[in-house]
Design an enzyme around this catalytic site. Sequence first.
Site, PDB file in Angstrom:
ATOM      1  N   GLY A  11       0.907  -1.183  -0.122  1.00 58.36           N
ATOM      2  CA  GLY A  11       0.000  -0.042  -0.048  1.00 58.36           C
ATOM      3  C   GLY A  11       0.813   1.151   0.052  1.00 58.36           C
ATOM      4  N   ARG A  72       0.998  -4.790  -5.024  1.00 61.15           N
ATOM      5  CA  ARG A  72       1.054  -6.096  -4.392  1.00 61.15           C
ATOM      6  C   ARG A  72       1.345  -7.503  -5.179  1.00 61.15           C
ATOM      7  NH1 ARG A  72      -0.571  -4.086   0.728  1.00 61.15           N
ATOM      8  NH2 ARG A  72      -2.438  -2.599   0.540  1.00 61.15           N
ATOM      9  N   ASP A 103       5.615  -4.842   6.183  1.00 62.04           N
ATOM     10  CA  ASP A 103       6.027  -6.148   6.441  1.00 62.04           C
ATOM     11  C   ASP A 103       6.034  -7.174   5.089  1.00 62.04           C
ATOM     12  OD1 ASP A 103       3.371  -6.478   6.587  1.00 62.04           O
ATOM     13  OD2 ASP A 103       3.330  -7.460   8.542  1.00 62.04           O
ATOM     14  N   THR A 125       4.257   2.708   5.787  1.00 65.13           N
ATOM     15  CA  THR A 125       2.946   2.106   5.757  1.00 65.13           C
ATOM     16  C   THR A 125       2.210   3.029   6.885  1.00 65.13           C
ATOM     17  OG1 THR A 125       1.480   0.330   6.605  1.00 65.13           O
ATOM     18  CG2 THR A 125       3.531   0.097   7.665  1.00 65.13           C
ATOM     19  N   ASP A 127       0.128   2.233   8.490  1.00 64.41           N
ATOM     20  CA  ASP A 127      -0.511   1.293   9.689  1.00 64.41           C
ATOM     21  C   ASP A 127       0.411   1.537  10.970  1.00 64.41           C
ATOM     22  OD1 ASP A 127      -2.574   0.639   7.856  1.00 64.41           O
ATOM     23  OD2 ASP A 127      -1.479  -1.198   7.462  1.00 64.41           O
ATOM     24  N   ASP A 129       2.770  -0.485  11.953  1.00 61.76           N
ATOM     25  CA  ASP A 129       2.463  -1.735  12.483  1.00 61.76           C
ATOM     26  C   ASP A 129       3.807  -2.601  12.363  1.00 61.76           C
ATOM     27  OD1 ASP A 129       2.454  -2.136   9.828  1.00 61.76           O
ATOM     28  OD2 ASP A 129       0.750  -3.479   9.690  1.00 61.76           O
ATOM     29  N   ARG A 171      -5.097  -1.941   9.456  1.00 67.51           N
ATOM     30  CA  ARG A 171      -4.992  -3.595   9.234  1.00 67.51           C
ATOM     31  C   ARG A 171      -5.213  -4.095  10.685  1.00 67.51           C
ATOM     32  NH1 ARG A 171      -3.281  -6.045   4.687  1.00 67.51           N
ATOM     33  NH2 ARG A 171      -2.304  -4.246   3.713  1.00 67.51           N
TER      34      ARG A 171
HETATM   35  O1  F6P Z   1      -1.577  -1.379   4.571  1.00 65.87           O
HETATM   36  C1  F6P Z   1      -2.126  -0.014   4.208  1.00 65.87           C
HETATM   37  C2  F6P Z   1      -3.642  -0.487   4.211  1.00 65.87           C
HETATM   38  O2  F6P Z   1      -4.257   0.769   3.747  1.00 65.87           O
HETATM   39  C3  F6P Z   1      -4.441  -0.865   5.494  1.00 65.87           C
HETATM   40  O3  F6P Z   1      -4.642  -0.088   6.402  1.00 65.87           O
HETATM   41  C4  F6P Z   1      -5.409  -1.413   4.711  1.00 65.87           C
HETATM   42  O4  F6P Z   1      -6.340  -2.521   5.583  1.00 65.87           O
HETATM   43  C5  F6P Z   1      -4.949  -1.904   3.440  1.00 65.87           C
HETATM   44  O5  F6P Z   1      -3.848  -1.328   3.300  1.00 65.87           O
HETATM   45  C6  F6P Z   1      -6.134  -1.767   2.227  1.00 65.87           C
HETATM   46  O6  F6P Z   1      -5.488  -2.328   1.191  1.00 65.87           O
HETATM   47  P1  F6P Z   1      -6.086  -2.413  -0.189  1.00 65.87           P
HETATM   48  O7  F6P Z   1      -5.840  -0.709  -0.482  1.00 65.87           O
HETATM   49  O8  F6P Z   1      -5.145  -3.210  -1.093  1.00 65.87           O
HETATM   50  O9  F6P Z   1      -7.417  -2.508  -0.035  1.00 65.87           O
END
Ligand code: F6P
Length: 319
Positions: A11, A72, A103, A125, A127, A129, A171
């Site tokens: 992300g 991803r 991660d 990120t 998050d 995290d 997340r």
């Molecule tokens: O890791 C960043 C993040 O925005 C999280 O907070 C969220 O759960 C996820 O990515 C959403 O991912 P995507 O944009 O692939 O739906």
Amino acid sequence: MKKIGVLTSGGDAPGMNAAIRAVTRKCIYHGIEIYGIMNGFQGLIDGNIKKMEVGSVGDIIQRGGTKLLSARCDEFKTAEGQQKGIEQLEKFGIQGLIVIGGDGSFRGAKALTDKGFPCIGVPATIDNDIAGTDFTIGFDTALNTIIEAIDKIRDTATSHECTYVIEVMGRNAGDLALWAGLADGAESILIPEHTDDFDDVVDRLLRGHERGKKHSIIILAEGVGSGIDYGERIEKATNFETRVTVLGHIQRGGSPTAADRVLASRLAAKAVDLLLEGQAGRMVGIQNNRLINHDINKILEEKHTIDMDMYQLSRELSI
Ligand code: F6P
């Protein structure tokens, strides 16, 4: 080391561009050629690689998103995908790689390092995290975006005397919810690191109403569950009109705050230093405002923890 590559993966996070800029300029300053890999590990597999110049990163420090694009990539989780990536790096004569991401991205960096290709991870990120660093690039900007949104929602909540459940990203981590809740004086904060006591949340709302407070803000981290479901439960249990806002991807965008630009510049430049020192398989981080670095394997095994003193404080301040 004469040629270094850089990619962003997972992300996007505000401040990634500032990190790309710092890697690029730091390499050029030291006489190293720097190559930008587009679309994360997917671009690495596809050989979508471009030489970067000083001007390639001009006018991006203030921009959200990532100039190198991000993705991803499931193929890179396989040994074949990783081998294709190494072949591309060798084709371009790249000798070390800086991976800017979370991660999942670090697992890719670890896989390459295990196969003998030196990588350094830069934590980015929203998050927050990742173990081993107090902050990740993008967290501060996302937090400020959330606060701006909640301040606006509070105006409506006050005017219409209703309860608002606001679902924020993160997340499996509750950092965004906790920091936003403390910064915004939320009545309740629900995070995955603490078991939700639904009756306590309802009691707080009822007590508030009894003393004349007719609006409330509840912040729910997405790792706890659906804000919409939670809002329905709250309305049923209290009979107070309850509205739900899922903030979604606005939390990932926007111009990075000064704190994120500075953090990104410091961490990314440190990553270049580590590669030039001959290090591999490390993640750079910041602890107590000092730059540190850790074994990336250790970071991937460790669990990020949340500051439960802050959680307790938020409860004490929102009586
Ligand atoms: O890791 C960043 C993040 O925005 C999280 O907070 C969220 O759960 C996820 O990515 C959403 O991912 P995507 O944009 O692939 O739906």
